[in-house]
Design a protein around this motif. Structure first.
Motif, short mmCIF file in Angstrom:
data_model
loop_
_atom_site.label_atom_id
_atom_site.label_comp_id
_atom_site.label_asym_id
_atom_site.label_seq_id
_atom_site.Cartn_x
_atom_site.Cartn_y
_atom_site.Cartn_z
N ARG A 261 8.19 8.36 6.07
CA ARG A 261 8.72 8.80 5.02
C ARG A 261 9.89 7.98 4.65
NH1 ARG A 261 12.63 11.93 4.61
NH2 ARG A 261 12.42 12.50 6.71
N GLU A 265 11.05 5.83 1.34
CA GLU A 265 12.15 6.19 0.16
C GLU A 265 13.16 5.01 0.45
OE1 GLU A 265 13.49 9.57 2.15
OE2 GLU A 265 12.10 11.13 1.21
N ARG A 268 11.86 2.10 -1.68
CA ARG A 268 11.77 2.43 -3.32
C ARG A 268 13.17 2.43 -3.68
NH1 ARG A 268 7.85 7.72 -3.03
NH2 ARG A 268 5.85 6.54 -3.75
N ARG A 273 7.80 -1.73 -4.01
CA ARG A 273 6.67 -1.11 -3.84
C ARG A 273 6.43 -0.96 -2.31
NH1 ARG A 273 2.10 -3.60 -7.01
NH2 ARG A 273 3.12 -5.39 -6.06
N ASP A 287 3.63 10.93 -1.30
CA ASP A 287 3.41 11.49 -2.53
C ASP A 287 2.03 10.79 -3.04
OD1 ASP A 287 4.57 9.18 -3.56
OD2 ASP A 287 6.45 10.09 -3.49
N ASP A 288 1.95 11.22 -4.38
CA ASP A 288 0.77 10.17 -5.18
C ASP A 288 1.22 9.25 -6.22
OD1 ASP A 288 1.84 11.92 -6.98
OD2 ASP A 288 -0.12 13.07 -7.50
N LYS A 289 2.49 8.73 -5.94
CA LYS A 289 2.93 7.71 -6.85
C LYS A 289 2.30 6.47 -6.85
CE LYS A 289 7.63 9.57 -7.16
NZ LYS A 289 9.28 9.38 -6.95
N ASP A 290 2.17 5.61 -7.77
CA ASP A 290 1.33 4.62 -7.83
C ASP A 290 1.83 3.39 -7.45
OD1 ASP A 290 2.97 3.89 -9.93
OD2 ASP A 290 1.35 4.00 -11.65
N ASP A 291 3.10 3.27 -6.79
CA ASP A 291 3.85 2.36 -6.11
C ASP A 291 3.71 2.28 -4.69
OD1 ASP A 291 5.33 4.43 -5.48
OD2 ASP A 291 7.18 3.66 -5.81
N CYS A 292 2.72 3.10 -4.09
CA CYS A 292 2.42 3.14 -2.46
C CYS A 292 0.98 2.95 -2.58
CB CYS A 292 3.01 4.47 -2.26
SG CYS A 292 2.77 4.54 -0.36
#
Length: 404
Positions: A261, A265, A268, A273, A287-292
């Protein structure tokens, strides 16, 4: 020529042996590998056309259930490992010309005893230098047997380490040897290592220092991986700047969820990414962000050439693969030989060594700042050209020449 290879441990113990087995087979030897019966190891060996002789219990469930550093259940596991050498490996070695073994002492002492009983060439191999006696470093310590912190004489500590090994495994080994008609051994550790152990590490990453042992350093045993990257991963890589890779291999969960985690962080925060490897800890995205992007088993040799940095635990294999790819590294060592490799990464200027296994956002962000700097990338690119790729071939040819 027929060769049997014996090992026990997680991916870092098995993968190099697969590399050696592949080269032996390519050079015309008949080879089989005795290793844990985990499905992924069987798949690795099937991929190079080498049969797996299942030995001992699966490793992955054990790794996830054993508390790091704990000696609970150690005596039973040692007995099972040694029994597997005297039984399963001995049967597999019948009619062979050489036995190559690596891993914990219950494995290697048992393997050498099997070779002695059958009258064949025995080679001990280590994939890290820290377990081999040296006046330049302390022994790594054994589970449940801490070394005295106030003793600074390394040679005295290595003598103590030998005594501890005898106390832990001597009776177990000699009882097995007596049943096999073999005489007792009075120094378990040195018997396993021999006076001419092989060291499968890269000379740039692991420069040898003079020691009493006649160590044969072959270079790392790397299995060439030609698998293409998954199409979805390629699309993610091509959809923006090079990402940061975060992965901890076959390390158990422990605190890795928090480490991952923090790594995401921190990446980012630096505008990067992230690719997260599930590994044996089954690390999940935060989380569900599209950069991961989350990956499972994947070709690291290909992937690491396309990332901005590799954040990892510091195993010999991952360190070598990232260095060979020219990828800057952030090593967050969790134990064992990992602090050594972290130190080598920092000393070479190809990345940063995190101080301790539990980074904060601030500490990991600082380490990433070092890894992502232009000068670190330039240094990593320069060092990549010095990493040997022929270690497994060197070892295979040396074995064939010695025995053939």
């Amino acid at each position: 020529m027929r060769v049997v290879v014996s090992t026990y441990g997680a991916r870092g113990s098995v993968e190099p042996m697969v590399g050696l087995a592949a080269r032996l087979r390519a050079l015309g030897a008949e080879v089989r590998v005795c290793a844990p019966p985990d499905e992924e190891f069987a798949e690795l060996l099937a991929g190079v056309g080498v049969p797996l002789v299942p030995t001992g219990q699966p490793v992955r469930p054990m790794v996830s259930s054993v508390t790091p550093g704990s000696a609970v259940g150690l005596a039973q596991r040692a007995a099972e490992l040694m029994a597997a050498q005297f039984e399963t490996v001995a049967a597999a070695a019948e009619g062979c010309d050489a036995l190559v073994a690596g891993g914990p002492l219950p494995v290697t002492t048992g393997a050498r005893s099997v070779a002695e009983k059958l009258g064949m060439r025995y080679v001990h191999v280590s994939h890290t230098p820290v377990v081999l006696p040296s006046p330049y470093r302390r022994p790594p310590g054994r589970r449940g047997q801490p070394l005295p912190a106030d003793v600074t004489d390394n040679e005295a500590l290595w003598d103590l380490d030998a005594e501890i090994a005898n106390a832990m495994f001597g009776e177990l080994l000699n009882t097995r040897r007596a049943s096999a008609g073999l005489p007792p051994v009075d120094n378990v550790r040195d018997y396993a290592f021999t006076d001419r152990p092989w060291l499968a590490t890269d000379p740039t990453l692991d420069p040898r220092q003079p020691a009493d042992l006649d160590v044969v350093q072959t270079g790392a045993w790397i299995r060439t991986d030609e698998r293409p990257l998954p199409a979805e991963l390629v699309a993610f890589l091509e959809d923006g700047e090079a990402p940061v890779y975060v992965g901890f291999g076959s390390m158990p969960m422990g605190s890795l969820k928090d480490v991952a985690r923090v790594a995401v962080e921190a990446s980012r925060a630096r505008g990067r990414r992230v690719i997260v490897s599930r590994g044996w800890a089954d690390v999940a995205p935060i989380d569900d962000k599209d950069d991961c992007f989350v990956v499972g088993e994947v070709n690291h040799q290909a992937l690491f050439r396309r990332v901005a940095a590799v954040v990892h635990h510091g195993s010999a294999g991952t360190t070598t693969t990232a260095a060979r790819a020219g990828a800057p590294q952030v090593v967050v060592p969790q134990g064992a030989d990992q602090p050594y490799w972290a130190g080598r990464v920092a000393d070479l200027g190809i990345g940063a060594a995190h101080d301790g296994p539990a980074p904060t956002f601030a500490s990991l962000s600082a380490a990433l700042g070092t890894a992502l700097a232009a000068e670190t990338r330039a240094r990593a690119t320069a060092v990549a050209s010095t990493i040997r790729t022929d270690g497994a071939t060197v070892a295979a040819r040396l074995l064939l020449d010695e025995v053939g």
